[in-house]
Scaffold this active site. Structure first.
Site, PDB file in Angstrom:
ATOM      1  N   CYS A 128       0.826  -1.206   0.000  1.00 45.25           N
ATOM      2  CA  CYS A 128       0.000   0.000   0.000  1.00 45.25           C
ATOM      3  C   CYS A 128       0.861   1.258   0.000  1.00 45.25           C
ATOM      4  CB  CYS A 128      -0.919   0.021   1.222  1.00 45.25           C
ATOM      5  SG  CYS A 128      -2.274  -1.156   1.135  1.00 45.25           S
ATOM      6  N   ARG A 133       8.080   4.699   4.019  1.00 49.14           N
ATOM      7  CA  ARG A 133       8.197   3.695   5.084  1.00 49.14           C
ATOM      8  C   ARG A 133       9.515   2.949   4.886  1.00 49.14           C
ATOM      9  NH1 ARG A 133       2.936   0.155   5.665  1.00 49.14           N
ATOM     10  NH2 ARG A 133       3.128  -0.114   3.417  1.00 49.14           N
ATOM     11  N   ASP A 324      -4.199   1.372  11.449  1.00 52.21           N
ATOM     12  CA  ASP A 324      -4.966   0.559  10.514  1.00 52.21           C
ATOM     13  C   ASP A 324      -6.472   0.693  10.705  1.00 52.21           C
ATOM     14  OD1 ASP A 324      -2.810  -0.351   9.131  1.00 52.21           O
ATOM     15  OD2 ASP A 324      -2.813  -2.373   9.958  1.00 52.21           O
ATOM     16  N   ARG A 416      -6.814  -7.990  -0.026  1.00 51.90           N
ATOM     17  CA  ARG A 416      -5.502  -8.266   0.556  1.00 51.90           C
ATOM     18  C   ARG A 416      -5.604  -8.495   2.048  1.00 51.90           C
ATOM     19  NH1 ARG A 416      -2.116  -3.764   0.349  1.00 51.90           N
ATOM     20  NH2 ARG A 416      -0.670  -5.176   1.370  1.00 51.90           N
TER      21      ARG A 416
END
Length: 441
Positions: A128, A133, A324, A416
Site C-alpha cells: 500500500c 516507510r 490501521d 488483501r
C-alpha cells in the site's frame, strides 16, 4: 482490420445499496498481520509446519508464493483455513522482485533467511502507498547482529559473518517509534544468533507477541514479549511445534466490523475475537457515547437509534489507537455530532481516502497529518476508487451509510486484508454485491 482487443484480468468492484442498519453476529477471521510474519518465520527451521485459522487473503497467497520460490512449498490441509508448509534442508536465498513488489510484508523473509542460510537478497518491498516507510531499522538490526548489508539498485544484499550471526544489543526505535515488521525480523534473526541479544524499543503489538510465542513453541528462548525490551538467547535450530499453530483473531477486521455497527446505527456482535487487543478503540467508542459490551472472546456494539459524538483521536503504536483503523474511524466520524479531529501519528500521509469520502458528501478539512470532520453528513451514493487496503474498508463503511448506490472500485486492495468482507456483511443485513468491474479505470 479491426482493433485488437487487449486482454486484461478481471477486476472486481462492490455495489452497495446503503441506508440499512446492520444487525447480527459475525465471527472474526484469523490475523493477517500475524499470519504473514508467522509463515515467513518457518524458514528458520527444516520440517513440516502447520497453521490453523489462516485467513484466505491475497496477501497470504503472496507470502505462500514467495516462500515457494525460496523452496518452501505449501498447501491447504483438511480444512480450508489450515496451511501446511514444508521447509527443506536447502533454501534459495534470492527473493524475486515480481513477488516482493506486491506486498511490504515480504521483507519478513530477510531475518529468517539470513539467520538460517547466512545470506539473503531481498528487493525493497511494495504494498500500500502510505508515504515513506523505510526499512533502515531492519537493516540496522541485521548489521548489529554482525551481518554485512548493502543496498544495490533497490535490492538488499545481506551476508552473515563466518560462523553465523552474533547476539547484540539492538535499538529498534525510528523517527515514528517502533516498527512491527522490523522487530519481528530482528527477533527471528536473533533467535539463531550465537549468544544473547537485547532488543530495545521493540514494538509491543499483539502480532509481535504472536510471532514470539510461536518461536518459543519452536524452541527459541525469548523473554519480555509485549514490552519494549525483548531478550533472546540464541539456539542452534528451531523445529515445528507438535500441533498446528492457531493464528489469533484479526483485531483490525474485528474493529472494522464493530465500526460498521456504529456507521449504520446498528447492533453487531463480533465473536471469536480478542477485545483486550482493541481497548483503545473501545475507549474511543465509549467517549463517543457508544459503549461496547464485551466478554472473554466477543464484543458487541448496540448503536440502534444513536449517533456517535465527535471526539479527538490520534493514532499511535500499540496500545494506542491503531493506524490501521484510522480510515474506518474517519468514515464513522462523518456521522458524528460535531467536529471530530483525527491526527495520524504513524503515517502522516495516510489520508488518500479523504477525497473519495468527499465524493460521497463528507465534510472534511485536512491540514497535514490532521483531518477535521464536520458531522453529521448526509452521505449519498457515488462511484469511488479504493487507494489502499484500509481506505477500501472505509469506503465500504461509508457506502453502507450512504443513501442510494455506491460502487467501490479496486476492491483487490480490500481482498488483501479482508476475507470476503461482503460475505460477512450480507448476513448482517447489508446489501453488498461483488461484481466484475466493467468500467474500471
Amino acid at each position: 482490420m479491426g482493433k485488437r482487443r487487449r486482454h486484461t484480468a478481471c477486476v472486481d468492484c462492490f455495489r452497495i445499496t446503503g441506508g440499512r442498519p446492520l444487525e447480527g453476529e459475525v465471527r472474526a477471521s484469523g490475523s493477517k498481520n500475524a499470519g504473514l510474519p508467522l509463515l515467513a518465520a518457518c524458514l528458520l527451521g527444516e520440517g513440516d509446519w502447520a497453521f490453523s485459522r489462516v485467513p484466505r487473503l491475497k496477501d497470504i497467497d503472496t507470502m505462500r508464493l514467495l516462500l515457494g520460490r525460496l523452496g518452501a512449498g505449501s498447501c491447504h490441509g483438511e480444512d480450508p483455513d489450515q496451511v501446511l508448509l514444508h521447509v527443506p534442508a536447502s533454501l534459495e536465498t534470492e527473493a524475486p522482485y515480481d513477488i516482493v513488489r506486491r506486498m511490504r510484508a515480504s521483507i519478513a523473509v530477510l531475518g529468517p533467511l539470513l539467520a538460517r542460510v547466512g545470506r539473503a537478497v531481498v528487493p525493497l518491498p511494495g504494498g500500500c502507498v502510505l508515504g515513506t516507510r523505510p526499512i533502515d531499522i531492519h537493516l540496522r538490526g541485521m548489521e548489529a547482529l554482525g551481518a554485512k548489508v548493502e543496498l544495490q539498485h533497490g535490492v538488499v544484499h545481506a551476508q552473515a559473518p563466518v560462523g553465523g550471526l552474533r547476539g547484540a544489543r539492538v535499538n529498534l526505535l525510528g523517527p515514528f517509534g517502533s516498527t512491527v515488521l522490523g522487530t519481528v525480523n530482528v527477533l527471528c534473526a536473533a533467535s539463531l544468533a550465537h549468544g544473547s541479544s537485547r532488543l530495545e524499543g521493540a514494538a509491543c503489538e499483539p502480532e509481535v507477541v504472536a510471532v514470539g510465542e510461536f518461536l518459543q513453541a519452536a524452541g527459541a528462548k525469548i523473554s519480555g514479549l509485549g514490552t519494549a525490551v525483548v531478550e533472546i538467547e540464541g539456539v542452534s535450530g528451531l523445529s515445528p511445534p507438535a500441533s498446528p499453530w492457531q493464528l489469533p483473531a484479526d483485531r483490525i477486521e474485528s474493529g472494522t466490523l464493530l465500526l460498521a455497527a456504529a456507521m449504520t446505527s446498528g447492533r453487531v456482535r463480533v465473536t471469536d475475537c480478542l477485545p483486550q487487543e482493541l481497548q483503545a478503540l473501545l475507549d474511543l467508542l465509549d467517549q463517543a457515547g457508544l459503549p461496547v459490551t464485551t466478554g472473554p472472546d466477543w464484543m458487541e456494539l448496540d448503536a440502534r437509534g444513536k449517533r456517535p459524538q465527535a471526539v479527538a483521536v490520534q493514532t499511535a503504536a500499540y496500545p494506542g489507537f491503531a493506524t490501521d483503523l484510522q480510515a474506518q474511524w474517519l468514515a464513522v466520524a462523518t456521522q458524528a455530532e460535531g467536529i471530530s479531529t483525527v491526527c495520524e501519528g504513524v503515517y502522516p500521509e495516510r489520508f488518500m481516502h479523504v477525497p473519495e469520502l468527499l465524493r460521497l458528501g463528507a465534510k472534511i478539512e485536512r491540514d497535514g497529518a490532521i483531518a477535521r470532520v464536520h458531522g453529521p453528513s448526509a452521505l449519498s451514493g457515488a462511484p469511488v476508487l479504493a487507494s489502499d487496503l484500509r481506505a477500501s474498508a472505509a469506503l465500504v463503511l461509508a457506502g453502507l451509510a450512504a443513501q442510494g448506490e455506491t460502487v467501490v472500485r479496486r476492491v483487490y486492495h480490500l481482498d488483501r486484508g479482508y476475507q470476503r468482507l461482503e460475505q460477512k456483511l450480507t448476513p448482517l443485513g447489508a446489501e453488498v454485491r461483488r461484481e466484475v468491474d466493467e468500467e474500471r479505470p
